[in-house]
Design an enzyme around this catalytic site. Structure first.
Site, PDB file in Angstrom:
ATOM      1  N   LYS A  89      20.404  68.874  12.539  1.00  0.00           N
ATOM      2  CA  LYS A  89      19.144  69.293  12.149  1.00  0.00           C
ATOM      3  C   LYS A  89      18.123  70.283  12.880  1.00  0.00           C
ATOM      4  CE  LYS A  89      15.864  67.151  14.700  1.00  0.00           C
ATOM      5  NZ  LYS A  89      16.602  66.449  15.350  1.00  0.00           N
ATOM      6  N   ASN A 154      11.856  73.546  17.480  1.00  0.00           N
ATOM      7  CA  ASN A 154      12.569  74.568  17.128  1.00  0.00           C
ATOM      8  C   ASN A 154      12.244  75.448  16.181  1.00  0.00           C
ATOM      9  OD1 ASN A 154      15.458  74.114  18.512  1.00  0.00           O
ATOM     10  ND2 ASN A 154      14.802  71.874  17.888  1.00  0.00           N
ATOM     11  N   GLN A 182      16.442  72.824  21.332  1.00  0.00           N
ATOM     12  CA  GLN A 182      18.068  72.539  21.309  1.00  0.00           C
ATOM     13  C   GLN A 182      18.807  73.296  20.290  1.00  0.00           C
ATOM     14  OE1 GLN A 182      19.388  69.909  23.694  1.00  0.00           O
ATOM     15  NE2 GLN A 182      17.545  70.726  24.433  1.00  0.00           N
TER      16      GLN A 182
HETATM   17  N1  NAI Z   1      10.489  65.796  21.974  1.00  0.00           N
HETATM   18  C1  NAI Z   1      10.798  65.651  20.755  1.00  0.00           C
HETATM   19  O1  NAI Z   1       9.926  65.422  19.798  1.00  0.00           O
HETATM   20  C2  NAI Z   1      12.305  64.783  20.662  1.00  0.00           C
HETATM   21  C3  NAI Z   1      13.142  65.289  21.415  1.00  0.00           C
HETATM   22  N2  NAI Z   1      14.664  64.779  20.924  1.00  0.00           N
HETATM   23  C4  NAI Z   1      15.825  65.266  21.834  1.00  0.00           C
HETATM   24  O2  NAI Z   1      15.532  64.594  22.936  1.00  0.00           O
HETATM   25  C5  NAI Z   1      16.001  65.672  23.976  1.00  0.00           C
HETATM   26  C6  NAI Z   1      14.997  65.810  25.084  1.00  0.00           C
HETATM   27  O3  NAI Z   1      14.055  66.197  24.651  1.00  0.00           O
HETATM   28  P1  NAI Z   1      12.604  66.469  25.580  1.00  0.00           P
HETATM   29  O4  NAI Z   1      12.474  65.514  26.590  1.00  0.00           O
HETATM   30  O5  NAI Z   1      11.306  66.525  24.396  1.00  0.00           O
HETATM   31  O6  NAI Z   1      13.102  67.938  25.933  1.00  0.00           O
HETATM   32  P2  NAI Z   1      12.521  68.634  27.368  1.00  0.00           P
HETATM   33  O7  NAI Z   1      12.889  69.994  27.311  1.00  0.00           O
HETATM   34  O8  NAI Z   1      11.181  68.030  27.897  1.00  0.00           O
HETATM   35  O9  NAI Z   1      13.578  67.931  28.334  1.00  0.00           O
HETATM   36  C7  NAI Z   1      15.004  68.516  28.431  1.00  0.00           C
HETATM   37  C8  NAI Z   1      15.278  68.364  29.830  1.00  0.00           C
HETATM   38  O10 NAI Z   1      16.892  68.574  29.739  1.00  0.00           O
HETATM   39  C9  NAI Z   1      17.067  69.322  30.802  1.00  0.00           C
HETATM   40  N3  NAI Z   1      18.306  70.058  30.465  1.00  0.00           N
HETATM   41  C10 NAI Z   1      18.365  71.277  29.702  1.00  0.00           C
HETATM   42  N4  NAI Z   1      19.497  71.429  29.690  1.00  0.00           N
HETATM   43  C11 NAI Z   1      20.242  70.731  30.692  1.00  0.00           C
HETATM   44  C12 NAI Z   1      21.730  70.901  31.133  1.00  0.00           C
HETATM   45  N5  NAI Z   1      22.698  71.467  30.348  1.00  0.00           N
HETATM   46  N6  NAI Z   1      22.080  69.884  32.053  1.00  0.00           N
HETATM   47  C13 NAI Z   1      21.378  68.984  32.690  1.00  0.00           C
HETATM   48  N7  NAI Z   1      19.867  69.163  32.304  1.00  0.00           N
HETATM   49  C14 NAI Z   1      19.419  69.953  31.188  1.00  0.00           C
HETATM   50  C15 NAI Z   1      15.972  70.054  31.040  1.00  0.00           C
HETATM   51  O11 NAI Z   1      15.864  70.893  32.308  1.00  0.00           O
HETATM   52  C16 NAI Z   1      14.788  69.218  30.646  1.00  0.00           C
HETATM   53  O12 NAI Z   1      14.352  68.545  31.775  1.00  0.00           O
HETATM   54  C17 NAI Z   1      16.281  66.828  23.230  1.00  0.00           C
HETATM   55  O13 NAI Z   1      17.964  66.983  23.004  1.00  0.00           O
HETATM   56  C18 NAI Z   1      15.489  66.779  22.020  1.00  0.00           C
HETATM   57  O14 NAI Z   1      16.162  67.442  20.891  1.00  0.00           O
HETATM   58  C19 NAI Z   1      14.682  64.027  19.935  1.00  0.00           C
HETATM   59  C20 NAI Z   1      13.509  63.651  19.127  1.00  0.00           C
HETATM   60  C21 NAI Z   1      12.334  63.918  19.304  1.00  0.00           C
HETATM   61  O1  13P Z   2      14.181  65.803  17.176  1.00  0.00           O
HETATM   62  C1  13P Z   2      12.980  65.793  16.852  1.00  0.00           C
HETATM   63  C2  13P Z   2      12.300  65.169  15.886  1.00  0.00           C
HETATM   64  O2  13P Z   2      12.910  64.062  15.595  1.00  0.00           O
HETATM   65  C3  13P Z   2      12.253  66.947  17.657  1.00  0.00           C
HETATM   66  O3  13P Z   2      12.317  68.287  17.159  1.00  0.00           O
HETATM   67  P1  13P Z   2      12.214  69.684  17.942  1.00  0.00           P
HETATM   68  O4  13P Z   2      13.233  69.540  19.183  1.00  0.00           O
HETATM   69  O5  13P Z   2      12.400  70.722  17.235  1.00  0.00           O
HETATM   70  O6  13P Z   2      10.737  69.359  18.507  1.00  0.00           O
END
Ligand code: NAI
Ligand code: 13P
Length: 233
Positions: A89, A154, A182
């Site tokens: 997604k 995104n 992502q």
């Molecule tokens: N923030 C949101 O609203 C939501 C986020 N997610 C998912 O959760 C995950 C984390 O999101 P956030 O914490 O918001 O993102 P963020 O960008 O704050 O954190 C991601 C972390 O992963 C690290 N990282 C990236 N590539 C890496 C790699 N190859 N090896 C090791 N570390 C790596 C980055 O340095 C960063 O610290 C993502 O996959 C995102 O799609 C899912 C639902 C909601």
């Molecule tokens: O996964 C997400 C909502 O469920 C967050 O999406 P984004 O990484 O695009 O903010």
């Protein structure tokens, strides 16, 4: 916490849950859903989906761990589909961001969401057959797709990419305060997998997102991909 796909050395795809399972030798379940982090942190009402392999054995405990008044959990025994929905997604949300950046309205975005959902379903069918169609109607499916295409990072960076003419890295740096989107890396992994199996033409939205992110296609050409989508044949 992460969403995405992992590339195997020989070019195949591997789910992150499979990667963790192989390294730690433990059973892995996944939690995905329409869960933009700031809203979850604010305790706004939302739903989420847990995908596990042994619902009869683990489902009740997994639900108990996360289910609250404002974070409602459904457990399904279809972990691969739940995880792939969460990863794919983000690619569709990039396409939604591109059409927003191009100035198209909500009807076009609805088309991106619908065609993107059809590609998500097809991708799961092709590479992880045996999924349950019902899973796409859980929070991890259509609901996460909608919230991400309207309110996610995104979408935001891809809109700014088109409007500003800057690189994705530049807009990510300017808008996400150290966070990352992502969708672009996932689109690349999906593209490489589809290309390897000769199926890239069957996934025009996924393919276009990668080519646009890689600078090999102009964002405006995305609309031609929607117009000529195999779902219209
Ligand atoms: N923030 C949101 O609203 C939501 C986020 N997610 C998912 O959760 C995950 C984390 O999101 P956030 O914490 O918001 O993102 P963020 O960008 O704050 O954190 C991601 C972390 O992963 C690290 N990282 C990236 N590539 C890496 C790699 N190859 N090896 C090791 N570390 C790596 C980055 O340095 C960063 O610290 C993502 O996959 C995102 O799609 C899912 C639902 C909601
Ligand atoms: O996964 C997400 C909502 O469920 C967050 O999406 P984004 O990484 O695009 O903010």
């Amino acid at each position: 916490m992460l969403q995405g796909l992992s590339m195997e050395k020989l070019g195949g795809l591997k789910l992150i849950s499979e990667e963790i399972k192989d390294i730690l030798k433990i059973e892995v379940s996944v939690l995905m859903g329409a869960n933009l982090a700031p809203e979850v942190a604010n305790d706004n009402f939302c739903e989420a989906t847990i995908g596990c392999k042994r619902k009869a054995q683990d489902g009740a405990l997994l639900k108990k761990l996360f289910h609250t008044e404002n974070f409602r959990i459904n457990v399904v025994e279809d972990a691969h589909t739940v995880e792939l929905c969460g990863a794919l997604k983000n690619v569709v949300a990039c396409a939604a961001g591109f059409t927003d950046g191009l100035g198209y309205g909500d009807n076009t975005k609805a088309a991106v969401i619908r065609l993107g959902l059809m590609e998500m379903r097809k991708f799961v069918d092709v590479y992880y057959s045996g999924s349950n169609l019902q899973t796409f109607f859980e929070s991890c499916g259509i609901a996460d797709l909608i919230t991400t295409c309207y309110g996610g990072r995104n979408r935001k960076v891809c809109e700014a990419f088109v409007k500003s003419g800057k690189t994705l890295e530049e807009v990510e740096k300017e808008l996400l305060n150290g966070q990352s989107a992502q969708g672009p890396p996932t689109a690349k992994e999906v593209y490489l997998m589809n290309k390897k199996s000769g199926k890239d033409d069957q996934f025009p939205v996924f393919t276009a997102v990668h080519l646009i992110c890689a600078g090999e296609m102009k964002p405006a050409q995305l609309v031609d991909c929607l117009r000529n989508h195999p779902e219209h044949l």
